[in-house]
Motif scaffolding. Structure first.
Motif, PDB file in Angstrom:
ATOM      1  N   ALA A   1      43.415  27.014  35.696  1.00 34.31           N
ATOM      2  CA  ALA A   1      42.266  28.793  36.489  1.00 34.31           C
ATOM      3  C   ALA A   1      41.441  28.605  36.537  1.00 34.31           C
ATOM      4  CB  ALA A   1      42.942  30.136  35.245  1.00 34.31           C
ATOM      5  N   CYS A   2      39.986  28.130  35.053  1.00 35.26           N
ATOM      6  CA  CYS A   2      39.214  27.651  35.193  1.00 35.26           C
ATOM      7  C   CYS A   2      38.045  27.352  36.760  1.00 35.26           C
ATOM      8  CB  CYS A   2      38.738  27.220  34.330  1.00 35.26           C
ATOM      9  SG  CYS A   2      38.370  27.334  32.645  1.00 35.26           S
ATOM     10  N   LEU A   3      39.251  26.463  37.424  1.00 37.42           N
ATOM     11  CA  LEU A   3      38.951  25.849  39.408  1.00 37.42           C
ATOM     12  C   LEU A   3      39.259  26.622  40.038  1.00 37.42           C
ATOM     13  CD1 LEU A   3      38.460  22.500  38.107  1.00 37.42           C
ATOM     14  CD2 LEU A   3      36.713  23.425  38.170  1.00 37.42           C
ATOM     15  N   ALA A   4      39.571  27.943  39.668  1.00 38.81           N
ATOM     16  CA  ALA A   4      40.639  28.603  40.585  1.00 38.81           C
ATOM     17  C   ALA A   4      40.291  29.264  41.551  1.00 38.81           C
ATOM     18  CB  ALA A   4      41.483  29.454  39.918  1.00 38.81           C
ATOM     19  N   ASP A   5      40.101  29.834  42.320  1.00 42.20           N
ATOM     20  CA  ASP A   5      39.681  30.783  43.760  1.00 42.20           C
ATOM     21  C   ASP A   5      39.222  31.703  43.235  1.00 42.20           C
ATOM     22  OD1 ASP A   5      38.848  32.172  46.158  1.00 42.20           O
ATOM     23  OD2 ASP A   5      38.674  30.557  47.138  1.00 42.20           O
ATOM     24  N   SER A   6      38.071  32.807  43.570  1.00 43.56           N
ATOM     25  CA  SER A   6      38.372  33.999  42.665  1.00 43.56           C
ATOM     26  C   SER A   6      39.346  34.610  43.495  1.00 43.56           C
ATOM     27  CB  SER A   6      36.513  34.223  43.353  1.00 43.56           C
ATOM     28  OG  SER A   6      35.453  33.562  42.732  1.00 43.56           O
ATOM     29  N   GLU A   7      39.706  34.852  45.375  1.00 47.91           N
ATOM     30  CA  GLU A   7      40.888  35.239  45.659  1.00 47.91           C
ATOM     31  C   GLU A   7      41.759  35.440  44.720  1.00 47.91           C
ATOM     32  OE1 GLU A   7      41.522  34.332  49.246  1.00 47.91           O
ATOM     33  OE2 GLU A   7      39.659  34.631  49.900  1.00 47.91           O
ATOM     34  N   ALA A   8      41.706  34.665  43.922  1.00 48.20           N
ATOM     35  CA  ALA A   8      43.365  34.304  42.316  1.00 48.20           C
ATOM     36  C   ALA A   8      42.911  34.858  41.291  1.00 48.20           C
ATOM     37  CB  ALA A   8      43.913  33.010  42.773  1.00 48.20           C
ATOM     38  N   ALA A   9      41.723  35.681  41.241  1.00 48.43           N
ATOM     39  CA  ALA A   9      41.536  36.820  39.833  1.00 48.43           C
ATOM     40  C   ALA A   9      42.207  38.133  39.780  1.00 48.43           C
ATOM     41  CB  ALA A   9      40.231  36.692  39.932  1.00 48.43           C
ATOM     42  N   GLY A  10      42.137  38.477  38.334  1.00 48.24           N
ATOM     43  CA  GLY A  10      42.634  39.640  38.647  1.00 48.24           C
ATOM     44  C   GLY A  10      44.056  39.808  38.629  1.00 48.24           C
ATOM     45  N   GLN A  11      44.714  39.324  38.389  1.00 45.70           N
ATOM     46  CA  GLN A  11      46.333  38.709  38.426  1.00 45.70           C
ATOM     47  C   GLN A  11      46.624  37.526  37.647  1.00 45.70           C
ATOM     48  OE1 GLN A  11      48.038  37.973  42.596  1.00 45.70           O
ATOM     49  NE2 GLN A  11      45.619  37.430  43.284  1.00 45.70           N
ATOM     50  N   ALA A  12      47.872  37.680  37.490  1.00 45.63           N
ATOM     51  CA  ALA A  12      48.747  38.109  35.868  1.00 45.63           C
ATOM     52  C   ALA A  12      49.655  36.575  36.462  1.00 45.63           C
ATOM     53  CB  ALA A  12      49.368  38.452  34.930  1.00 45.63           C
ATOM     54  N   TYR A  13      50.062  35.265  36.021  1.00 46.72           N
ATOM     55  CA  TYR A  13      50.760  34.384  36.339  1.00 46.72           C
ATOM     56  C   TYR A  13      51.591  33.971  35.748  1.00 46.72           C
ATOM     57  CZ  TYR A  13      47.043  34.466  39.773  1.00 46.72           C
ATOM     58  OH  TYR A  13      45.826  34.111  40.966  1.00 46.72           O
ATOM     59  N   ASN A  14      52.866  33.071  35.708  1.00 49.83           N
ATOM     60  CA  ASN A  14      53.546  32.153  35.408  1.00 49.83           C
ATOM     61  C   ASN A  14      53.327  31.540  34.474  1.00 49.83           C
ATOM     62  OD1 ASN A  14      55.421  34.996  35.273  1.00 49.83           O
ATOM     63  ND2 ASN A  14      56.621  33.720  36.402  1.00 49.83           N
ATOM     64  N   ILE A  15      53.380  30.599  33.883  1.00 51.24           N
ATOM     65  CA  ILE A  15      53.093  29.357  32.995  1.00 51.24           C
ATOM     66  C   ILE A  15      54.100  28.894  32.450  1.00 51.24           C
ATOM     67  CG2 ILE A  15      51.690  28.110  31.540  1.00 51.24           C
ATOM     68  CD1 ILE A  15      50.126  29.387  34.251  1.00 51.24           C
ATOM     69  N   ALA A  16      55.307  28.420  32.676  1.00 52.47           N
ATOM     70  CA  ALA A  16      56.069  27.694  31.962  1.00 52.47           C
ATOM     71  C   ALA A  16      56.401  26.301  33.450  1.00 52.47           C
ATOM     72  CB  ALA A  16      57.207  28.735  32.451  1.00 52.47           C
ATOM     73  N   TYR A  17      58.142  25.245  32.558  1.00 48.01           N
ATOM     74  CA  TYR A  17      58.058  24.533  33.201  1.00 48.01           C
ATOM     75  C   TYR A  17      59.174  24.987  34.477  1.00 48.01           C
ATOM     76  CZ  TYR A  17      59.259  20.084  34.558  1.00 48.01           C
ATOM     77  OH  TYR A  17      59.714  19.070  35.315  1.00 48.01           O
TER      78      TYR A  17
END
Length: 333
Positions: free
Chosen positions: A238-254
């Motif tokens: 997430a620290c290296l993600a594009d700014s276009e991906a900012a301001g959102q929430a993401y499921n983190i699971a397997y």
């Protein structure tokens, strides 16, 4: 795959809040192994000193004891930091039902103050812990971002409010925020003790001690149990993600689905035990089933989890055996 090959510029500095906790201490350890600087912040309200003692003399580690509910502390913690990994919070759905005001203070006000401090200090990315509890009573599986139901606990509400603030801070102030909706994380250093302990470490400890665990409900509830290594990967990517991906929430699971009674059987076999569980009442605020669609995180964050439930549970059992001082052979059948 994984995070071992992730690279940041030399001298990059991370702030990990809740650094003495389960997830926070694992993040600190991983970042130090990668060769970057880490500042840890914790007030030990739920974190443990023994989780951070091993890092104290590391040349790239700095620890700051403080409370995220104090803005001055948040401001000082964010000084000179490139990335904030905000894990500080109070967990547990049942405890939040008992203490809603405390959860408001820590999980909402504390997170908002950390975002504000990150903004004022020019932090590049603000990655924060959200939760699968934000899906509430939405029955559809797998859980997909944007399809949420009615919230079932103050804890879930605090995480949803954090996501809304994250969205606003990206839109209004240009702070790149990334909300990570963790699904039942487990692994080394997760606390097996106390009334609000997570189910996997609690069961492991009780079985190792030949105690009879209690399963809340009928055991047919399902969860997307996620090994800690996958969560570390998600935070760093997430620290290296594009700014276009900012301001959102993401499921983190397997992206898997395990039934509680099956997990209990797994543990019995792995530990060579024959102990019948006690079936207790369903916990207030709990959801029946949880399984994540992780396609958004894969696409937008490059998240590609390596560790399956089977691999993770074997590693977790090994860790608890060593750290609880118990000699037991492992064999999955």
């Amino acid at each position: 795959m994984g995070y071992e090959n992730i690279r940041f510029p030399e001298g990059t500095k991370f702030l990990v809040t809740g650094s003495a906790g389960f997830i926070g201490s694992n993040l600190v350890e991983a970042i130090l192994k990668l060769g970057y600087q880490v500042k840890g912040l914790d007030n030990y309200s739920t974190g443990k000193k023994e989780n951070v003692e091993q890092f104290i003399n590391h040349p790239n580690y700095e620890f700051m004891e403080g409370d995220i509910c104090e803005l001055e502390t948040c401001m000082k913690a964010c000084e000179g930091v490139d990335y904030v990994l905000h894990q500080a919070a109070w967990g547990s759905v049942p405890r939040s039902i008992e203490m809603p005001l405390l959860y408001e203070e820590i999980n909402i006000k504390g997170t908002l103050q950390m975002m504000e401090a990150a903004r004022q200090n020019g932090v590049k990315k603000f990655v924060y812990a959200s939760s699968s509890s934000v899906y509430g009573d939405e029955p559809c599986l797998p859980k997909k971002e944007g399809i949420e139901g009615n919230l079932l606990s103050p804890y879930a509400l605090t995480k949803k409010v954090d996501e809304e603030y994250g969205k606003l801070y990206t839109k209004l102030y240009g702070l790149d925020t990334y909300g990570l909706r963790y699904f039942n994380v487990f692994g080394r250093r997760q606390d097996p003790n106390g009334a609000y302990a997570a189910v996997i470490p609690k069961f492991i400890k009780q079985l190792l001690n030949d105690e009879q665990p209690t399963i809340n409900g009928d055991g047919k509830q399902s969860r997307d149990f996620t090994y800690i290594e996958n969560v570390i990967e998600a935070n760093l990517k997430a620290c290296l993600a594009d700014s276009e991906a900012a301001g959102q929430a993401y499921n983190i699971a397997y992206g898997g689905r395990e039934y509680l009674i099956d997990i209990y059987t797994h543990l019995l076999n792995a530990l060579d035990k024959d102990i019948q569980p006690i079936f207790g009442p369903v916990r207030n605020g709990d959801i029946k089933h949880s399984n994540a669609d992780i396609s958004k995180a894969k696409e937008m964050l490059g998240y590609d989890p390596d560790w399956s439930f089977e691999q993770g549970i074997e590693a977790a059992i090994e860790w608890y055996k060593e750290n609880l001082g118990v000699e037991v052979g492992i064999s999955f059948r």
